[in-house]
Motif scaffolding. Sequence first.
Motif, PDB file in Angstrom:
ATOM      1  N   GLU A  46      47.759 -16.126  21.596  1.00 22.14           N
ATOM      2  CA  GLU A  46      47.311 -15.092  22.689  1.00 22.14           C
ATOM      3  C   GLU A  46      46.507 -13.807  22.309  1.00 22.14           C
ATOM      4  O   GLU A  46      46.587 -13.463  21.134  1.00 22.14           O
ATOM      5  CB  GLU A  46      48.647 -14.833  23.195  1.00 22.14           C
ATOM      6  N   ARG A  47      45.967 -13.129  23.310  1.00 22.43           N
ATOM      7  CA  ARG A  47      45.300 -11.970  23.064  1.00 22.43           C
ATOM      8  C   ARG A  47      45.761 -10.982  24.146  1.00 22.43           C
ATOM      9  O   ARG A  47      46.064 -11.419  25.165  1.00 22.43           O
ATOM     10  CB  ARG A  47      43.882 -12.342  23.023  1.00 22.43           C
ATOM     11  N   THR A  48      46.042  -9.622  23.688  1.00 20.00           N
ATOM     12  CA  THR A  48      46.362  -8.659  24.553  1.00 20.00           C
ATOM     13  C   THR A  48      45.057  -8.111  24.908  1.00 20.00           C
ATOM     14  O   THR A  48      44.150  -8.116  24.462  1.00 20.00           O
ATOM     15  CB  THR A  48      47.097  -7.601  23.959  1.00 20.00           C
ATOM     16  N   PHE A  67      48.244 -11.868  12.530  1.00 15.76           N
ATOM     17  CA  PHE A  67      47.370 -11.328  13.802  1.00 15.76           C
ATOM     18  C   PHE A  67      45.954 -10.518  13.403  1.00 15.76           C
ATOM     19  O   PHE A  67      46.062 -10.216  12.156  1.00 15.76           O
ATOM     20  CB  PHE A  67      48.300 -10.294  14.790  1.00 15.76           C
ATOM     21  N   TYR A 102      42.855  -4.010  20.713  1.00 16.75           N
ATOM     22  CA  TYR A 102      43.609  -5.287  21.015  1.00 16.75           C
ATOM     23  C   TYR A 102      44.026  -6.337  19.898  1.00 16.75           C
ATOM     24  O   TYR A 102      43.367  -5.938  19.004  1.00 16.75           O
ATOM     25  CB  TYR A 102      42.606  -6.185  22.029  1.00 16.75           C
ATOM     26  N   GLN A 104      44.876 -10.205  18.519  1.00 19.58           N
ATOM     27  CA  GLN A 104      45.259 -11.668  18.708  1.00 19.58           C
ATOM     28  C   GLN A 104      45.955 -12.440  17.687  1.00 19.58           C
ATOM     29  O   GLN A 104      45.956 -11.876  16.516  1.00 19.58           O
ATOM     30  CB  GLN A 104      43.690 -12.270  18.611  1.00 19.58           C
ATOM     31  N   ASN A 105      46.925 -13.140  18.176  1.00 23.40           N
ATOM     32  CA  ASN A 105      47.929 -13.884  17.250  1.00 23.40           C
ATOM     33  C   ASN A 105      46.964 -15.049  16.771  1.00 23.40           C
ATOM     34  O   ASN A 105      46.789 -15.819  17.534  1.00 23.40           O
ATOM     35  CB  ASN A 105      49.103 -14.253  18.300  1.00 23.40           C
ATOM     36  N   VAL A 106      46.848 -15.061  15.384  1.00 24.72           N
ATOM     37  CA  VAL A 106      46.131 -16.108  14.817  1.00 24.72           C
ATOM     38  C   VAL A 106      46.953 -16.916  14.077  1.00 24.72           C
ATOM     39  O   VAL A 106      46.407 -17.835  13.225  1.00 24.72           O
ATOM     40  CB  VAL A 106      44.865 -15.560  13.935  1.00 24.72           C
TER      41      VAL A 106
END
Length: 120
Positions: A46-48, A67, A102, A104-106
């Motif tokens: 997911e990404r905010t 992240f 922003y 991103q969960n990596v």
Amino acid sequence: MSVEDPSVPSAGMHPLDAMHVAPDHHDVLLENEKVRVLDTRLGPGERTPVHAHQWPATLYVLSWSDFVRYDPNGNVLVDSRAMTVKPQPGSAIWSAPLMPHYVQNVGQTSLHIIAIEIKS
């Protein structure tokens, strides 16, 4: 009588306040004139949206995942994969205010943080 638009930040709030532009990833647990406590979750992949946190905060880690934090132009600000020591669940860390960014969960797990923002 006027009704405030909930999508517009209150006076004095950063125009990209997390609760106004990224509510899918932040829930308010408590808010008063001194603090705001946010429950922040970001699932794998997911990404905010671009958002900001105008106050410093203590971050309590419930679960960790790698992240990447980017500025609004896509430049990497933080890549947690480069951290030599990663916060463990149950640990607390300090964060300065965060300008527009922003995340991103990596990683393969959820990133779940309770943020206690200190209003000044």
